[in-house]
Design an enzyme around this catalytic site. Structure first.
Site, mmCIF file in Angstrom:
data_model
loop_
_atom_site.group_PDB
_atom_site.id
_atom_site.type_symbol
_atom_site.label_atom_id
_atom_site.label_comp_id
_atom_site.label_asym_id
_atom_site.label_seq_id
_atom_site.Cartn_x
_atom_site.Cartn_y
_atom_site.Cartn_z
ATOM 1 N N LYS A 186 69.407 39.630 82.270
ATOM 2 C CA LYS A 186 69.780 39.769 80.775
ATOM 3 C C LYS A 186 70.716 41.296 80.851
ATOM 4 C CE LYS A 186 68.997 35.769 79.291
ATOM 5 N NZ LYS A 186 68.152 34.587 80.560
HETATM 6 C C1 LIG Z 1 67.072 33.145 79.588
HETATM 7 C C2 LIG Z 1 67.207 31.817 78.368
HETATM 8 C C3 LIG Z 1 65.610 32.047 78.013
HETATM 9 C C4 LIG Z 1 64.166 32.327 78.168
HETATM 10 O O1 LIG Z 1 64.114 33.479 78.978
HETATM 11 P P1 LIG Z 1 63.139 33.955 80.314
HETATM 12 O O2 LIG Z 1 62.808 35.650 79.839
HETATM 13 O O3 LIG Z 1 63.504 33.950 81.757
HETATM 14 O O4 LIG Z 1 61.951 33.278 79.768
HETATM 15 C C5 LIG Z 1 65.975 31.231 77.264
HETATM 16 N N1 LIG Z 1 67.218 31.232 76.260
HETATM 17 C C6 LIG Z 1 67.991 31.145 77.023
HETATM 18 C C7 LIG Z 1 69.649 31.211 76.081
HETATM 19 C C8 LIG Z 1 68.507 32.247 78.132
HETATM 20 O O5 LIG Z 1 69.440 32.803 78.472
#
Ligand SMILES: *Cc1c(COP(=O)(O)O)cnc(C)c1O
Length: 399
Positions: A186
């Protein structure tokens, strides 16, 4: 997109403060921790950055969704509307609450189409989760207006859009709760981690309690062991090392977005050579966190042909319609209701299907997704890479 590109001395120094304090747990140990409260500090800094009144750190973006849904009281018998282009986590969290995910179409923003949302609201709809996919704004103002008319709370899945804004206001602050992910890929990362933001103090208190087994976090003579609780919770607590890394990454976030905006402009210009190209609709370019550039070609066959040339030239684009993790018709485990749970829960109750998903249910999204190609925009983009990408696109423009 990923904050790991610029890990450095700042993250290291933050983590060392935690290790030197000797306390990894975010609560308690006041005497030992030498004034180091990294998760608490990260929550306050994140709330101040986004302009939300409160922030609650959790273990992941998936946990953030679960905690927000739990705080809103979503459960069995409820429906929650999200979009057919998102990461599986969005609807996993809905299923995990016992509710049924309902999928709305996306439009040329590649986010929830408000008109289709309106058609999918029923008396069972308990929450709406638009997703700010690939760093850019959903039509959150229109979505919020529809939700308000029906008295339904909105959770903004802002996992992919930290640092993004719409008309000057941070994404995640329009709905009742905004949820963020700090996983390894992210925009800002703590390895694993997540955050819920809200300006509703009651909701924040519920989230704070739910993610810590229901602990009420009120002062009492018995300390943490003497705390009380008013409902059942779970454990989604962030640890101090994550909070420390989060502080270092948050301080870099505006710089990350600025670098991505600059690099996105390069991609946009390079892609412009493709005949008939159309770009994803961005509601507010200034507030785009610019993690991705998406463009559309006139039809699916042309999109396949162009991406073949791009791949051969070492600059292939992501075609989300072929991706197994982000696009409704490819979620075979959802469509087929695969689960280890006896009786087929959460897709079935007592062996009887309570929801059946038709892979053809989102034709408008399919018509858009099959023509879409995406480049991920890095923070660091060396000149050699730019030259290679521009050359590949010129070649593809000639097919
Ligand atoms: C990455 C992501 C999540 C989940 O996040 P994690 O920290 O990996 O559990 C939820 N929604 C979207 C749109 C994502 O890209």
């Amino acid at each position: 997109m990923p904050g790991f590109e610029i890990f450095g001395a700042e993250e290291k120094a933050q983590v060392m403060e935690v290790l030197e304090s000797g306390v990894l747990f975010r609560y308690e140990f006041a005497a030992q921790r030498k004034g180091v409260w990294k998760v608490l500090e990260f929550e306050r800094a994140f709330a101040a950055y986004t302009g939300a009144a409160h922030a609650q750190a959790v273990t992941s973006g998936t946990a953030a969704l679960k905690v927000a849904l739990a705080a809103l009281g979503v459960g069995e018998g409820d429906e929650v509307i999200t979009q057919g282009f998102t990461f599986v986590a969005t609807w996993e969290a809905i299923l995990d609450c016992g509710a049924v995910p309902v999928f709305a179409e996306v439009d040329l923003t590649l986010n929830m189409d408000p008109a289709d949302l309106g058609k999918k609201i029923t008396p069972r709809t308990k929450a709406i989760i638009p997703v700010h996919m690939m760093g850019a704004q959903a039509r959150i103002e229109a979505i919020k207006a529809i939700a308000d008319r029906h008295g339904i709370p909105v959770i903004e899945d802002t996992a992919q859009a930290a640092g993004g804004r719409l008309h000057g206001r941070h994404l995640g602050t329009f709905g009742a709760v905004g949820t963020f992910s700090f996983d390894a890929v992210k925009t800002m990362t703590t390895g694993e981690g997540g955050m819920c933001i809200t300006s509703d103090e009651t909701l924040w208190r519920r989230m704070s309690e739910y993610q810590d087994h229901g602990h009420d976090h009120l002062p009492n003579p018995g300390g943490r062991g003497g705390e009380s609780r008013s409902f059942v919770g779970f454990n989604f607590r962030m640890m101090e090392i994550q909070g420390a890394i989060g502080l270092a990454q948050l301080a870099k976030l505006d710089g990350i977005v600025a670098a991505q905006q600059k690099n996105k402009a390069f991609f946009r210009e390079a892609v412009s050579v493709l005949p008939g190209v159309q770009f994803r609709e961005i509601l507010d370019e200034a507030g785009d966190s610019a993690t991705f550039l998406t463009f559309f070609l006139p039809d699916a066959a042309r999109t396949t042909a162009v991406n073949r040339v791009l791949r051969e030239a070492g600059a292939g684009a992501v075609r989300w319609s072929e991706n197994g993790w982000h696009y409704y018709p490819n979620w075979e485990h959802l469509l087929e209701g695969k689960t280890y749970c006896h009786g087929g829960w959460p897709f079935s109750v007592g062996g009887k299907r309570r929801v059946v998903y038709d892979p053809q249910a989102l034709p408008a999204s399919a018509a858009i997704m099959e023509r879409a190609l995406t480049y991920q925009v890095p923070i660091l983009l060396p000149d050699e890479q730019k030259t290679k990408i521009a050359a590949a696109l010129k070649k593809a423009a000639a097919v």
